[in-house]
Design an enzyme around this catalytic site. Structure first.
Site, PDB file in Angstrom:
ATOM      1  N   CYS A 250      32.088  -5.211   0.428  1.00  9.37           N
ATOM      2  CA  CYS A 250      31.381  -5.827   0.744  1.00  9.37           C
ATOM      3  C   CYS A 250      30.074  -4.744   1.392  1.00  9.37           C
ATOM      4  O   CYS A 250      28.839  -5.724   2.030  1.00  9.37           O
ATOM      5  CB  CYS A 250      32.195  -6.333   2.356  1.00  9.37           C
ATOM      6  SG  CYS A 250      30.975  -6.576   4.270  1.00  9.37           S
TER       7      CYS A 250
ATOM      8  N   CYS B 117      31.068  -6.664  11.894  1.00  6.81           N
ATOM      9  CA  CYS B 117      30.693  -5.459  11.739  1.00  6.81           C
ATOM     10  C   CYS B 117      31.143  -5.011  13.369  1.00  6.81           C
ATOM     11  O   CYS B 117      31.802  -3.597  13.039  1.00  6.81           O
ATOM     12  CB  CYS B 117      29.448  -4.924  11.770  1.00  6.81           C
ATOM     13  SG  CYS B 117      28.139  -6.209  10.685  1.00  6.81           S
TER      14      CYS B 117
END
Length: 148
Positions: free
Chosen positions: A34, A103
């Site tokens: 990622c 995030c």
């Protein structure tokens, strides 16, 4: 992508960057596929997080959420730090674009991973206190496109 002024400020001027030597707890979460990897260091004295630092490899939102997460737990008790959710991190930053919500999830998980390490080092099973830690960002909606 539209970012709030707070996100841009924490990206351009991140707080609490670095490492803590002899940290009481170190947590690392993320996924190299990622592109976002967060490492958080905690110094804990009498149940209070006296110092916190982070190192993040990732996009601007990953850096901003790491920075804000450290601000939210510094000076707080372990119990209060465990209550910091990804939603609290996002709210403190005045929101994130939907593709960057993962995030804030990583930031929450980094705090929990560091606290789990703190308990493990003391011979205490962290799972009943900290809960399960998900380190795969794909569980949290990462699209794999972690550019700013």
């Amino acid at each position: 992508m539209n970012y709030s002024e707070k996100v841009m400020d924490h990206f351009a001027n991140p707080r609490n960057v670095g490492e803590i030597e002899n940290a009481d707890g170190i947590g690392e979460v993320g996924n190299p596929k990622c592109g976002d990897i967060m490492k958080m260091y905690l110094k804990i004295e009498n149940g209070i997080i006296s110092d916190v630092k982070f190192k993040t490899f990732g996009c601007g939102a990953a850096i901003a959420t790491s920075s804000m997460a450290t601000e939210l737990v510094k000076g707080k008790s372990i119990e209060d730090a465990l209550k910091v959710t990804n939603k609290a991190v996002m709210e403190a930053l005045d929101g994130l674009p939907p593709v960057k919500v993962h995030c804030s999830v990583l930031a929450e998980q980094a705090i929990k991973a560091a606290l789990a390490d703190y308990y493990t080092k003391r011979g205490i099973d962290p799972t009943p206190i900290v809960g399960e830690i998900t380190e795969d960002c794909h569980d949290s909606g990462c699209t794999g496109s972690c550019s700013i």
